[in-house]
Design a protein around this motif. Structure first.
Motif, mmCIF file in Angstrom:
data_model
loop_
_atom_site.group_PDB
_atom_site.id
_atom_site.type_symbol
_atom_site.label_atom_id
_atom_site.label_comp_id
_atom_site.label_asym_id
_atom_site.label_seq_id
_atom_site.Cartn_x
_atom_site.Cartn_y
_atom_site.Cartn_z
ATOM 1 N N ARG A 1 0.848 -1.189 0.000
ATOM 2 C CA ARG A 1 0.000 0.000 0.000
ATOM 3 C C ARG A 1 0.885 1.241 0.000
ATOM 4 O O ARG A 1 2.005 1.211 0.505
ATOM 5 C CB ARG A 1 -0.967 -0.021 1.184
ATOM 6 C CG ARG A 1 -0.316 -0.094 2.542
ATOM 7 C CD ARG A 1 -1.366 -0.180 3.643
ATOM 8 N NE ARG A 1 -1.719 -1.570 3.965
ATOM 9 C CZ ARG A 1 -2.949 -1.956 4.305
ATOM 10 N NH1 ARG A 1 -3.935 -1.084 4.330
ATOM 11 N NH2 ARG A 1 -3.191 -3.213 4.610
ATOM 12 N N VAL A 2 0.374 2.299 -0.619
ATOM 13 C CA VAL A 2 1.134 3.548 -0.685
ATOM 14 C C VAL A 2 0.907 4.294 0.617
ATOM 15 O O VAL A 2 -0.239 4.532 1.023
ATOM 16 C CB VAL A 2 0.681 4.411 -1.876
ATOM 17 C CG1 VAL A 2 1.441 5.731 -1.888
ATOM 18 C CG2 VAL A 2 0.882 3.660 -3.179
ATOM 19 N N LEU A 3 1.977 4.643 1.328
ATOM 20 C CA LEU A 3 1.830 5.342 2.607
ATOM 21 C C LEU A 3 1.838 6.844 2.413
ATOM 22 O O LEU A 3 1.082 7.575 3.044
ATOM 23 C CB LEU A 3 2.980 4.953 3.548
ATOM 24 C CG LEU A 3 3.054 3.488 3.963
ATOM 25 C CD1 LEU A 3 4.230 3.282 4.889
ATOM 26 C CD2 LEU A 3 1.766 3.052 4.636
ATOM 27 N N GLU A 4 2.702 7.323 1.540
ATOM 28 C CA GLU A 4 2.894 8.754 1.417
ATOM 29 C C GLU A 4 3.354 9.063 0.011
ATOM 30 O O GLU A 4 4.087 8.287 -0.593
ATOM 31 C CB GLU A 4 3.987 9.180 2.424
ATOM 32 C CG GLU A 4 4.096 10.666 2.610
ATOM 33 C CD GLU A 4 5.337 11.024 3.426
ATOM 34 O OE1 GLU A 4 6.223 10.147 3.588
ATOM 35 O OE2 GLU A 4 5.415 12.156 3.873
ATOM 36 N N ARG A 5 2.888 10.176 -0.519
ATOM 37 C CA ARG A 5 3.396 10.509 -1.852
ATOM 38 C C ARG A 5 3.766 11.984 -1.911
ATOM 39 O O ARG A 5 2.994 12.844 -1.510
ATOM 40 C CB ARG A 5 2.373 10.030 -2.886
ATOM 41 C CG ARG A 5 1.607 11.021 -3.652
ATOM 42 C CD ARG A 5 0.531 10.443 -4.559
ATOM 43 N NE ARG A 5 -0.274 9.338 -4.031
ATOM 44 C CZ ARG A 5 -0.441 8.193 -4.672
ATOM 45 N NH1 ARG A 5 0.150 7.971 -5.807
ATOM 46 N NH2 ARG A 5 -1.224 7.271 -4.156
ATOM 47 N N THR A 6 4.979 12.269 -2.332
ATOM 48 C CA THR A 6 5.436 13.645 -2.535
ATOM 49 C C THR A 6 5.944 13.722 -3.960
ATOM 50 O O THR A 6 6.122 12.680 -4.593
ATOM 51 C CB THR A 6 6.590 13.979 -1.572
ATOM 52 O OG1 THR A 6 7.709 13.166 -1.919
ATOM 53 C CG2 THR A 6 6.225 13.737 -0.114
ATOM 54 N N PRO A 7 6.164 14.907 -4.484
ATOM 55 C CA PRO A 7 6.677 14.999 -5.868
ATOM 56 C C PRO A 7 8.023 14.313 -6.024
ATOM 57 O O PRO A 7 8.386 13.880 -7.107
ATOM 58 C CB PRO A 7 6.800 16.506 -6.110
ATOM 59 C CG PRO A 7 5.890 17.142 -5.117
ATOM 60 C CD PRO A 7 5.851 16.239 -3.926
ATOM 61 N N GLN A 8 8.791 14.198 -4.913
ATOM 62 C CA GLN A 8 10.113 13.590 -5.028
ATOM 63 C C GLN A 8 10.051 12.077 -4.922
ATOM 64 O O GLN A 8 10.824 11.373 -5.545
ATOM 65 C CB GLN A 8 11.066 14.098 -3.935
ATOM 66 C CG GLN A 8 11.578 15.500 -4.155
ATOM 67 C CD GLN A 8 10.535 16.518 -3.772
ATOM 68 O OE1 GLN A 8 9.824 16.361 -2.779
ATOM 69 N NE2 GLN A 8 10.399 17.568 -4.589
ATOM 70 N N ARG A 9 9.155 11.572 -4.058
ATOM 71 C CA ARG A 9 9.167 10.124 -3.901
ATOM 72 C C ARG A 9 7.863 9.555 -3.364
ATOM 73 O O ARG A 9 7.049 10.277 -2.779
ATOM 74 C CB ARG A 9 10.325 9.707 -3.000
ATOM 75 C CG ARG A 9 10.168 10.188 -1.575
ATOM 76 C CD ARG A 9 11.022 9.334 -0.645
ATOM 77 N NE ARG A 9 10.765 9.748 0.728
ATOM 78 C CZ ARG A 9 11.655 10.382 1.467
ATOM 79 N NH1 ARG A 9 12.826 10.693 0.964
ATOM 80 N NH2 ARG A 9 11.354 10.713 2.702
ATOM 81 N N LEU A 10 7.727 8.267 -3.591
ATOM 82 C CA LEU A 10 6.586 7.520 -3.059
ATOM 83 C C LEU A 10 7.100 6.607 -1.953
ATOM 84 O O LEU A 10 8.125 5.966 -2.119
ATOM 85 C CB LEU A 10 5.996 6.617 -4.148
ATOM 86 C CG LEU A 10 4.720 7.075 -4.842
ATOM 87 C CD1 LEU A 10 5.090 8.170 -5.815
ATOM 88 C CD2 LEU A 10 4.087 5.912 -5.562
ATOM 89 N N THR A 11 6.386 6.584 -0.842
ATOM 90 C CA THR A 11 6.752 5.642 0.204
ATOM 91 C C THR A 11 5.685 4.563 0.220
ATOM 92 O O THR A 11 4.497 4.858 0.372
ATOM 93 C CB THR A 11 6.815 6.332 1.568
ATOM 94 O OG1 THR A 11 7.628 7.491 1.447
ATOM 95 C CG2 THR A 11 7.397 5.412 2.616
ATOM 96 N N ILE A 12 6.130 3.311 0.021
ATOM 97 C CA ILE A 12 5.165 2.218 0.038
ATOM 98 C C ILE A 12 5.603 1.171 1.048
ATOM 99 O O ILE A 12 6.772 1.138 1.451
ATOM 100 C CB ILE A 12 4.999 1.571 -1.365
ATOM 101 C CG1 ILE A 12 6.365 1.233 -1.924
ATOM 102 C CG2 ILE A 12 4.229 2.464 -2.265
ATOM 103 C CD1 ILE A 12 6.290 0.693 -3.307
ATOM 104 N N SER A 13 4.653 0.351 1.464
ATOM 105 C CA SER A 13 4.969 -0.632 2.497
ATOM 106 C C SER A 13 4.267 -1.940 2.192
ATOM 107 O O SER A 13 3.178 -1.956 1.611
ATOM 108 C CB SER A 13 4.497 -0.086 3.848
ATOM 109 O OG SER A 13 4.309 -1.158 4.751
ATOM 110 N N ASP A 14 4.907 -3.042 2.551
ATOM 111 C CA ASP A 14 4.227 -4.330 2.415
ATOM 112 C C ASP A 14 3.839 -4.869 3.784
ATOM 113 O O ASP A 14 3.593 -6.058 3.955
ATOM 114 C CB ASP A 14 5.110 -5.341 1.665
ATOM 115 C CG ASP A 14 6.369 -5.679 2.440
ATOM 116 O OD1 ASP A 14 6.651 -5.000 3.449
ATOM 117 O OD2 ASP A 14 7.061 -6.627 2.042
ATOM 118 N N GLY A 15 3.800 -3.977 4.774
ATOM 119 C CA GLY A 15 3.421 -4.392 6.119
ATOM 120 C C GLY A 15 4.621 -4.706 6.977
ATOM 121 O O GLY A 15 4.559 -4.680 8.194
ATOM 122 N N GLU A 16 5.757 -5.004 6.311
ATOM 123 C CA GLU A 16 6.960 -5.336 7.075
ATOM 124 C C GLU A 16 8.061 -4.325 6.788
ATOM 125 O O GLU A 16 8.652 -3.754 7.701
ATOM 126 C CB GLU A 16 7.429 -6.740 6.700
ATOM 127 C CG GLU A 16 8.490 -7.277 7.609
ATOM 128 C CD GLU A 16 8.928 -8.671 7.175
ATOM 129 O OE1 GLU A 16 9.972 -9.123 7.659
ATOM 130 O OE2 GLU A 16 8.237 -9.295 6.336
#
Lengths: 467, 336
Positions: free
Chosen positions: B213-228
């Protein structure tokens, strides 16, 4: 009614609708059904067997005890094989060579020409008899012992213990087992790689199996170690030094196996280690009848027959080369002379090179062939009795040095597989290419290593007379 | 000098035989070259059509690295074969051309499947290798390959594999950059071109079949997580990752599930999933040994270097390396 085409197209359409994990579902239902049946039909009583297994496993896979158990067992197996085979070989040789003498005198009595008698009895028959008498006994001892360890359930634990080494080399832990099998016979070791189920790792195991010296090479190694490496010592120390030299050669072989596996998995056989699964069966009492059958029929006789089919023509070639006059000596001596410069490049000599070329069917007949050329005899003969006599012949008359002996040991360890093994590699891989690759990499390594040691020795000014 | 006659005759015959053989192998080589060129051109056209654009002689010469004159000759030849039509500087595939193109695509993706699953080649290398091999098979051989692989639906990058008739199963997906925040999605496709982007994604550790799931999105980067673990990707890179909504059967595993390799010694666990990215020989072996969803496993031994570890599964002891055990998700069983 539906036509075959209709059924096929219907299957094609339905296949698309299957979820991608339907195979998992099949396996799952099979296991569910199996465990349902097992629950109803199987009753377990107590845990004693399993407790004992776990206790043994703790010792056998422990970091210190595991290594200790492995080395002791290996030493025992090799000692049993070598010493037991000596006695049996001698008896068998007496019998078979006696038969040969009988055959020869029979030929002479009916007045057969000398070349026919020589060709049949000193060539073809002697080649066969030699290979059988030297090859059969060690295999008949080694394979049953090996199979007992296998049946007990011990060998999979060795693969388990050593897997981390093979993993780093990009190979499979079960290669430890096929290498051990290679100690008995490389052709059997190649066949044994069938236990490795991923094709890439299996090929690595096949191509590198020859770096483990087989029974056939042990007598040569032991003779050289005793006569040359342990020459300066006396009494019981001699045996100890000689044994350590042979062990060192085997360890060098293991090192080359790992190195070559590593190289192969980074060049010709690139890929990731796959599907490592290894079953560790419970410890079981071995089934003697089955052991005798698999070890003697499947392994020993199978290899022996294959070796005999190549030994007969080789015996003929060796006899012909030894008996065709060329100048003052035989054709064999002349060829050896011609190859001498090439051989010296690697710290060997022309006779050794020629012996390795014509004795390709089996490592067992390399030394007898060498002795034939050195002494100018018309047939393969044994090395002279006793270390002093051997030294007198090789050092005194033919300019051997310690370098020659060491390089011959290295060459014997690393050189190309014998014809039997090459045929087996071809049959197992069904590819001429891989059979050729197995020859090229081993022979290449052998020449490279002996060239380096010979050049180093020359640079350092050691052994100025020989090499 | 009479003995020279048969020698000369023999030499002449030999030369003749050699020449015709050489000529034949040269012809075969030329034919193969032409086939590769045509098939690469077809693939380019198909690719463009899938992107909703049309190919032009310029795009074709750029994609194949041909000069203008060579491109014109190629287009003429393919037009004559009825594979494409050129209209107003645009190139269109004919139905015959499209069918052939889909067949090449099919061969390419089947090869990728084979190289990844059976030959276990690193994922970053399979595209180039499959590109070489896609031109070598006849239609019957492609079919044999498909049957051998068990009729896979997708290549290792998640692209659908066309069937014999050229039909492709499609599944709604969208690039990670357009995916709503905090919504779980399954990675169904990782674009393998350009290779630089693909290598970055692979290096970050994102895999096909992973639920993220995508946690955070900024113009510079996307932070995603698989729970771990958390992964950070530049948007330009993340655009090469496509996700699709979870099917009802795809459960999300959180908190208490962990890879079998991390299950403590002598602790029982229940298999909840075998990584969907793990296919082919390795998966078959695991299933054969009884490591199916719902099976109980218990790590019982490990060597002094920590791996392989031996697991008790259905009464037998089976050793697995860390790489294999990493792909098996288990939930520890609580003992009361």
């Amino acid at each position: 009614m539906s036509s075959p085409e209709h059924v096929l197209s219907r299957a094609e359409a339905l296949r698309r609708a299957l979820p991608s994990d339907f195979r998992d579902a099949i396996a799952q239902t099979l296991y569910a059904e199996a465990s349902r049946i097992a629950r109803r039909a199987v009753h377990t009583r107590g845990q004693r067997g399993r407790d004992l297994d776990q206790w043994i496993d703790q010792i056998v896979t422990g970091p210190v005890t595991g290594l200790l158990v492995m080395l002791v067992l290996l030493a025992v197996v090799v000692w049993l094989t070598v010493s037991g085979a000596n006695v049996l070989s001698e008896a068998l040789a007496n019998l078979l060579f006696g038969l040969g003498d009988l055959g020869r005198s029979l030929f002479e009595q009916v007045g057969a020409p000398w070349w026919l008698t020589g060709f049949v009895w000193d060539g073809v028959y002697l080649g066969l008899a030699w290979v059988v008498s030297v090859m059969f006994p060690p295999m008949a001892i080694f394979f049953p012992v090996f199979t007992i360890l296998e049946d007990l359930g011990y060998l999979p634990r060795v693969a388990f213990n050593l897997d981390w080494l093979f993993k780093r080399a990009g190979a499979h832990g079960k290669q430890a087992l096929t290498m051990t099998m290679g100690l008995g016979c490389n052709a059997a070791g190649v066949v044994a790689t069938r236990i490795i189920d991923s094709p890439r790792e299996r090929l690595i195991a096949i191509l590198t199996n020859n770096f483990v010296p087989c029974n056939g090479r042990f007598p040569t190694l032991i003779m050289l170690a005793t006569v040359f490496v342990a020459a300066g010592f006396s009494g019981p120390a001699t045996a100890l030094i000689a044994a350590s030299a042979v062990v060192a050669v085997v360890l060098i072989g293991v090192g080359f196996t790992l190195l070559m596996s590593w190289l192969l998995s980074r060049t010709l056989l690139r890929g990731e280690a796959s599907a490592f699964t290894l079953e560790l069966p419970p410890y079981r009492r071995p089934n003697i009848l089955r052991i005798l059958y698999t070890s003697l029929i499947d392994r020993t006789i199978f290899v022996l027959l294959r070796a005999m089919s190549t030994a007969a023509p080789a015996g003929a070639v060796i006899w012909v080369l030894g008996n065709i006059p060329f100048g003052e000596s035989s054709l064999a001596s002349a060829i050896a002379q011609a190859l001498d410069g090439f051989g010296r490049l690697f710290g060997l000599d022309g006779t050794i090179i020629l012996a390795y070329i014509i004795a390709i069917p089996a490592n067992e007949i390399v030394v007898p062939t060498m002795m034939m050329i050195y002494t100018g005899a018309g047939r393969m003969i044994e090395a002279p009795e006793g270390a002093e006599a051997i030294r007198a012949l090789l050092v005194g008359q033919h300019g051997w040095t310690l370098l020659t002996a060491v390089n011959l040991m290295l060459f014997s360890l690393l050189h190309n597989p014998c014809a039997t093994t090459i045929i087996t590699i071809y049959k197992e891989t069904r590819s001429r290419l891989w059979a050729a690759v197995s020859v090229v990499i081993t022979l290449g390594t052998a020449f490279l290593v002996t060239f380096v040691t010979a050049s180093l020795a020359r640079l350092l000014g050691l052994f100025p007379s020989g090499g | 000098m009479e003995w020279l006659i048969p020698v000369v005759l023999l030499a002449g015959l030999l030369a003749l035989a050699l020449r015709s053989r050489l000529a034949a192998s040269y012809r075969a080589w030329r034919a193969q070259q032409e086939r590769e060129q045509v098939e690469d051109a077809l693939k380019h056209l198909l690719n463009r059509e899938h992107q909703g654009r049309h190919a032009s002689p310029e795009s074709l010469s750029g994609a194949l690295g041909l000069s203008r004159a060579q491109t014109v000759r190629l287009i003429e030849r393919m037009e004559a074969q009825g594979l494409l039509q050129s209209r107003a500087e645009q190139l269109h595939l004919t139905p015959a051309g499209e069918r052939w193109a889909l067949n090449v695509l099919r061969a390419h993706r089947l090869w990728e499947r084979y190289l990844a699953d059976e030959a276990r080649m690193p994922l970053a290398q399979i595209h180039a290798e499959a590109h070489r091999r896609e031109h070598t098979l006849s239609e019957a051989e492609v079919e044999a390959l498909e049957a051998n692989l068990g009729y896979p639906q997708q290549d290792p990058h998640g692209d659908p594999i066309p069937d014999r008739a050229g039909e492709m199963p499609s599944r709604a997906s969208c690039p990670l950059t357009d995916w709503p925040t905090d919504e779980p999605g399954r990675i169904v496709h990782i674009e393998d071109e350009p290779a630089v982007a693909y290598q970055q994604i692979a290096a970050a550790g994102l895999k096909l079949g992973q639920t993220v799931r995508v946690l955070e999105r900024t113009p510079q980067r996307l932070t995603i997580s698989d729970g771990e673990n958390e992964y950070r990707l530049a948007p330009a890179i993340a655009a090469n990752v496509s996700v699709s909504p979870l099917l009802p059967t795809e459960r999300v595993f959180d908190g208490d599930a962990l890879p079998l390799s991390k299950l403590p010694l002598h602790r029982e666990g229940e298999v909840v999933q075998i990584d969907p990215a793990l296919q082919g020989l390795t998966r078959r072996r695991l299933l054969d040994l009884g490591l199916t969803v719902g099976a109980t496993v218990r790590p019982e031994m490990q060597t002094f270097v920590g791996e392989p570890r031996a697991y008790r599964v259905r009464g037998t002891l089976i050793a697995l390396r860390k790489e294999q055990a990493d792909h098996i998700l288990v939930r520890p069983i609580a003992h009361y």
